[in-house]
Write an enzyme that holds these catalytic residues in place. Sequence first.
Site, PDB file in Angstrom:
ATOM      1  N   GLU A  35     -35.318   9.359  -6.594  1.00  0.00           N
ATOM      2  CA  GLU A  35     -34.673   8.900  -7.839  1.00  0.00           C
ATOM      3  C   GLU A  35     -35.056   9.865  -8.969  1.00  0.00           C
ATOM      4  O   GLU A  35     -36.228   9.989  -9.308  1.00  0.00           O
ATOM      5  CB  GLU A  35     -35.132   7.473  -8.173  1.00  0.00           C
ATOM      6  N   CYS A 161     -19.351  -5.420 -11.955  1.00  0.00           N
ATOM      7  CA  CYS A 161     -19.156  -6.600 -12.797  1.00  0.00           C
ATOM      8  C   CYS A 161     -17.730  -6.685 -13.318  1.00  0.00           C
ATOM      9  O   CYS A 161     -17.442  -6.329 -14.468  1.00  0.00           O
ATOM     10  CB  CYS A 161     -20.138  -6.674 -13.952  1.00  0.00           C
ATOM     11  N   CYS A 336     -20.803 -13.495 -11.796  1.00  0.00           N
ATOM     12  CA  CYS A 336     -20.308 -12.851 -12.998  1.00  0.00           C
ATOM     13  C   CYS A 336     -20.358 -13.857 -14.138  1.00  0.00           C
ATOM     14  O   CYS A 336     -19.471 -14.701 -14.239  1.00  0.00           O
ATOM     15  CB  CYS A 336     -18.868 -12.416 -12.709  1.00  0.00           C
TER      16      CYS A 336
HETATM   17  P1  FAD Z   1     -27.720   1.034 -10.070  1.00  0.00           P
HETATM   18  O1  FAD Z   1     -28.533  -0.079 -10.625  1.00  0.00           O
HETATM   19  O2  FAD Z   1     -26.664   1.629 -10.946  1.00  0.00           O
HETATM   20  O3  FAD Z   1     -28.733   2.155  -9.573  1.00  0.00           O
HETATM   21  C1  FAD Z   1     -28.329   3.325  -8.916  1.00  0.00           C
HETATM   22  C2  FAD Z   1     -29.483   4.314  -8.988  1.00  0.00           C
HETATM   23  O4  FAD Z   1     -29.216   5.386  -8.100  1.00  0.00           O
HETATM   24  C3  FAD Z   1     -29.671   4.914 -10.388  1.00  0.00           C
HETATM   25  O5  FAD Z   1     -31.004   4.762 -10.798  1.00  0.00           O
HETATM   26  C4  FAD Z   1     -29.292   6.368 -10.207  1.00  0.00           C
HETATM   27  O6  FAD Z   1     -30.027   7.248 -11.034  1.00  0.00           O
HETATM   28  C5  FAD Z   1     -29.610   6.580  -8.730  1.00  0.00           C
HETATM   29  N1  FAD Z   1     -28.867   7.683  -8.136  1.00  0.00           N
HETATM   30  C6  FAD Z   1     -27.548   7.965  -8.235  1.00  0.00           C
HETATM   31  N2  FAD Z   1     -27.244   9.072  -7.544  1.00  0.00           N
HETATM   32  C7  FAD Z   1     -28.402   9.497  -6.978  1.00  0.00           C
HETATM   33  C8  FAD Z   1     -28.733  10.608  -6.155  1.00  0.00           C
HETATM   34  N3  FAD Z   1     -27.826  11.506  -5.763  1.00  0.00           N
HETATM   35  N4  FAD Z   1     -30.016  10.737  -5.750  1.00  0.00           N
HETATM   36  C9  FAD Z   1     -30.971   9.824  -6.124  1.00  0.00           C
HETATM   37  N5  FAD Z   1     -30.702   8.770  -6.914  1.00  0.00           N
HETATM   38  C10 FAD Z   1     -29.433   8.616  -7.335  1.00  0.00           C
HETATM   39  N6  FAD Z   1     -24.418  -7.643 -12.716  1.00  0.00           N
HETATM   40  C11 FAD Z   1     -24.697  -8.976 -12.735  1.00  0.00           C
HETATM   41  O7  FAD Z   1     -25.252  -9.487 -11.773  1.00  0.00           O
HETATM   42  N7  FAD Z   1     -24.403  -9.762 -13.812  1.00  0.00           N
HETATM   43  C12 FAD Z   1     -23.838  -9.239 -14.931  1.00  0.00           C
HETATM   44  O8  FAD Z   1     -23.600  -9.964 -15.904  1.00  0.00           O
HETATM   45  C13 FAD Z   1     -23.531  -7.845 -14.955  1.00  0.00           C
HETATM   46  N8  FAD Z   1     -22.974  -7.290 -16.052  1.00  0.00           N
HETATM   47  C14 FAD Z   1     -22.796  -5.935 -16.103  1.00  0.00           C
HETATM   48  C15 FAD Z   1     -22.311  -5.373 -17.265  1.00  0.00           C
HETATM   49  C16 FAD Z   1     -22.170  -3.994 -17.376  1.00  0.00           C
HETATM   50  C17 FAD Z   1     -21.611  -3.410 -18.657  1.00  0.00           C
HETATM   51  C18 FAD Z   1     -22.560  -3.146 -16.302  1.00  0.00           C
HETATM   52  C19 FAD Z   1     -22.473  -1.652 -16.434  1.00  0.00           C
HETATM   53  C20 FAD Z   1     -23.030  -3.710 -15.125  1.00  0.00           C
HETATM   54  C21 FAD Z   1     -23.144  -5.099 -15.004  1.00  0.00           C
HETATM   55  N9  FAD Z   1     -23.600  -5.710 -13.831  1.00  0.00           N
HETATM   56  C22 FAD Z   1     -23.851  -7.056 -13.798  1.00  0.00           C
HETATM   57  C23 FAD Z   1     -23.647  -4.917 -12.564  1.00  0.00           C
HETATM   58  C24 FAD Z   1     -25.029  -4.503 -12.108  1.00  0.00           C
HETATM   59  O9  FAD Z   1     -25.754  -3.944 -13.167  1.00  0.00           O
HETATM   60  C25 FAD Z   1     -24.899  -3.535 -10.951  1.00  0.00           C
HETATM   61  O10 FAD Z   1     -24.073  -4.120  -9.964  1.00  0.00           O
HETATM   62  C26 FAD Z   1     -26.265  -3.203 -10.340  1.00  0.00           C
HETATM   63  O11 FAD Z   1     -27.042  -2.498 -11.265  1.00  0.00           O
HETATM   64  C27 FAD Z   1     -26.090  -2.389  -9.051  1.00  0.00           C
HETATM   65  O12 FAD Z   1     -27.316  -1.926  -8.573  1.00  0.00           O
HETATM   66  P2  FAD Z   1     -27.403  -0.559  -7.725  1.00  0.00           P
HETATM   67  O13 FAD Z   1     -28.815  -0.377  -7.358  1.00  0.00           O
HETATM   68  O14 FAD Z   1     -26.365  -0.555  -6.694  1.00  0.00           O
HETATM   69  O15 FAD Z   1     -26.958   0.568  -8.772  1.00  0.00           O
END
Ligand code: FAD
Length: 407
Positions: A35, A161, A336
Amino acid sequence: MISRDVVIVGGGAGGIAVAASLLRRRPDLDIAIVEPRETHDYQPGYTLVGAGIFTPGKVRRTMASVMPKAVSWLKTSAAGFDPDNNRVQLGNGGAIDYRLLIVATGNRLDFDAIDGLTATLGRNGVTSNYRYDLAPYTWKLVQGLQDDRALFTQPPMPIKCAGAPQKAMYLSCSEWERAGRLGAIKAEFHSAGEVLFGVPAYVPALERTVERYGIDVHLGSNLIAVDGPGKTAVFKSTSGEESRSFEMLHVTPPQKGCKVVADSTLADGSGYVEVDPSTLRHKRYPNVMALGDAGNMPNAKTAAAVRKQAPVVADNGLAILDGKEPRMAYDGYGSCPLTVEKGKILLAEFGYGGALQPTFPTWLIDGTRPSRLAWVLKKDVLPSVYWDAMLKGHEWLAAPKPLRAAG
Ligand code: FAD
């Protein structure tokens, strides 16, 4: 060459939660997390930053503070996947081998897909709650807007979301209503989709909200270009292209699988990691798994979904390491919390196929009606569930179900 039992790519909601759940089950497990970022955001809080309810500081912590102590943190990005050789190429020029790979890279916000948008984001009244640095600008615009037109957009699915574009709009309207300016402000919702929300049970309450705020809804209307200085947005629908002037424009960007995933053999045709929707194990590479927004499961891409997925991936991942078959299943849960006004939420909770999956009995929270208690849950309870439970491997209301029982 470095080698670890488990390599997790991505230290967002999914990567940290699954590492914590793995360590709860097997504290001496040899795990590396790849990361590059120094900070970790509670993205569900961005909506509340855009409405002036949270300060930006409330949704951001250092990556070091959420990284489990027992993992090796490789502060670089994954530059390529070579699953035939159990290897991840790293952005720093190195590589790392694994016995089990967990992909948690999230999805990609493609602001560049809209002509003229990137050049004007954060200026000329153009904003997006999808970026940490822009959510405070949303709140500034909401406070400053006296009259004229405010546009809110939603691109084609999948997006993370799916309710967030509407949440930004309703909270803005709620503020204008409170301040007595709603009559002078004309809000419009332009969605590439053909329905207000994908799960029919929640639509009537959303329609009542739209009516209350006098929002002009344009379904099947997709944002394709923005002229910031000219304060004009161009939308495409089946009847052609239409320009709309604005004073405020809130954009939800089109979203895709991360490039490094999409360019690899791990991806399906849409650029997301091709996993079994129940076990979250890769369909072609048995020692690869995915969770969160990076996976191609047809669930609502939310942190709430990650809360349920992490224990399943942890359990099944350990079985795979032990040479056994996965035993646990994810049922597609996602949530949501639709903020229909400041102080009330429609708590949409559903699984695969839109099946309603309420956490609470209807007498406490009826997810199809705006609820004050659900607002308290979102504002005061869920942030700690995220930071103190989910990222620490405390699987609150998220115990994985055995494969047979889940369907
Ligand atoms: P992320 O949390 O986005 O993490 C991905 C990680 O991977 C990041 O740290 C990034 O740096 C890393 N990464 C990317 N590419 C690479 C690479 N090549 N090598 C190494 N690391 C990498 N969810 C809810 O449950 N309720 C809500 O009300 C809600 N509201 C939302 C509102 C908004 C405006 C947004 C933007 C999102 C919302 N969400 C909500 C959605 C939720 O935040 C995401 O679904 C969740 O964060 C997904 O987790 P993830 O680990 O898949 O991705």
